[in-house]
Scaffold this motif. Structure first.
Motif: not given
Length: 261
Positions: A155-164, A197-207, A228-235
């Protein structure tokens, strides 16, 4: 006294009538079905995209041009948009083997939509999917990705995936970075992701209010950015590259995103 009795009886009858015709809201949550989100990154279809799953319309919008004498004409999902919306909602469809049919509605008439593609897939119960429609010309391609959140539990991280989804980009693919507030530091999220192609979801600190940048491998120049202006923990986010190299305006190569959770 009689007047009070009449008022009481009238009020009772009104309440009974309201209860009889009241809308019943289900209280049990939906616990079955595959979850599906449609993303249109095919820039050469002016009428957008309509998807049918097993012959049943999936994406539905209010017709355009409706008048007293005309039912109007169908509206497809526009380029660079997702259905249902870019928020963290998915549509529920029956699981199992499904047929996927793509059409592109006429843009100014009530003429029937033009069939532009079809494919098949197997959707598992209670599993989330993103279906991308991409490519150039009038015969787009489909790419189905499984959106697996089972290990994304902090609940304290953000997860991001990249798709080309840039079909005419370099064979070496693209990189995705998060830029610092001053733009001087670029933190890699995913690198050398080829078309479809797509990356896996990468775990990042909240920003806060991150700027995400698309770059060619090894380059320092941004091909495109999105904030992106709507970041929340666990997003959980999917950031996707779309458009075409060499174009300008709305269909130029750049970035967009949607919320998975």
């Amino acid at each position: 006294m009689k007047h009070l009795i009449y008022v009481f009886i009238a009020a009772s009858l009104m309440l009974a009538s309201c209860e009889k015709n009241a809308l019943t809201i289900p209280v049990d949550p939906v616990t079955s079905g595959a979850r599906l989100k449609l993303i249109n990154v095919a820039p050469d279809l002016p009428g957008g995209i309509e998807l049918a799953v097993n012959g049943k319309k999936f994406s539905a919008f209010t017709p355009s041009g409706v008048t007293a004498s005309s039912s109007g004409f169908a509206v497809g999902l526009p380029y660079n948009n997702s259905f249902p919306s870019s928020g963290s909602n998915y549509a529920i469809v029956s699981p199992g083997a499904v047929s996927l049919s793509l059409t592109s509605p006429a843009t100014t008439t009530t003429a029937s939509a033009t069939a532009v593609g079809s494919s098949s897939a197997t959707l598992d119960d209670n599993v989330y999917y993103s279906l991308f429609v991409s490519g150039t010309g009038v015969q787009p391609e489909t790419t189905l990705l499984k959106d697996d959140f089972t290990q994304l539990n902090s609940s304290s991280k953000v997860y991001v995936r990249f798709v080309n989804m840039i079909p005419n980009g370099p064979a070496t693919g693209y990189d995705l970075f998060i830029l610092s507030a001053d733009g001087k530091t670029a933190t890699p999220v995913a690198q050398a992701i080829a078309y479809k192609g797509a990356s896996s979801f990468v775990t990042l600190d909240a920003f806060t209010n991150p700027t995400l940048a698309l770059r060619l491998p090894g380059a320092t120049t941004n091909v495109g950015t999105v904030v992106f202006s709507n970041i929340a923990n666990g997003r959980v986010l999917t950031v996707f590259a779309r458009g075409l190299v060499g174009r300008t305006g709305a269909t130029a190569a750049s970035l967009n995103l949607y919320v998975n959770r």
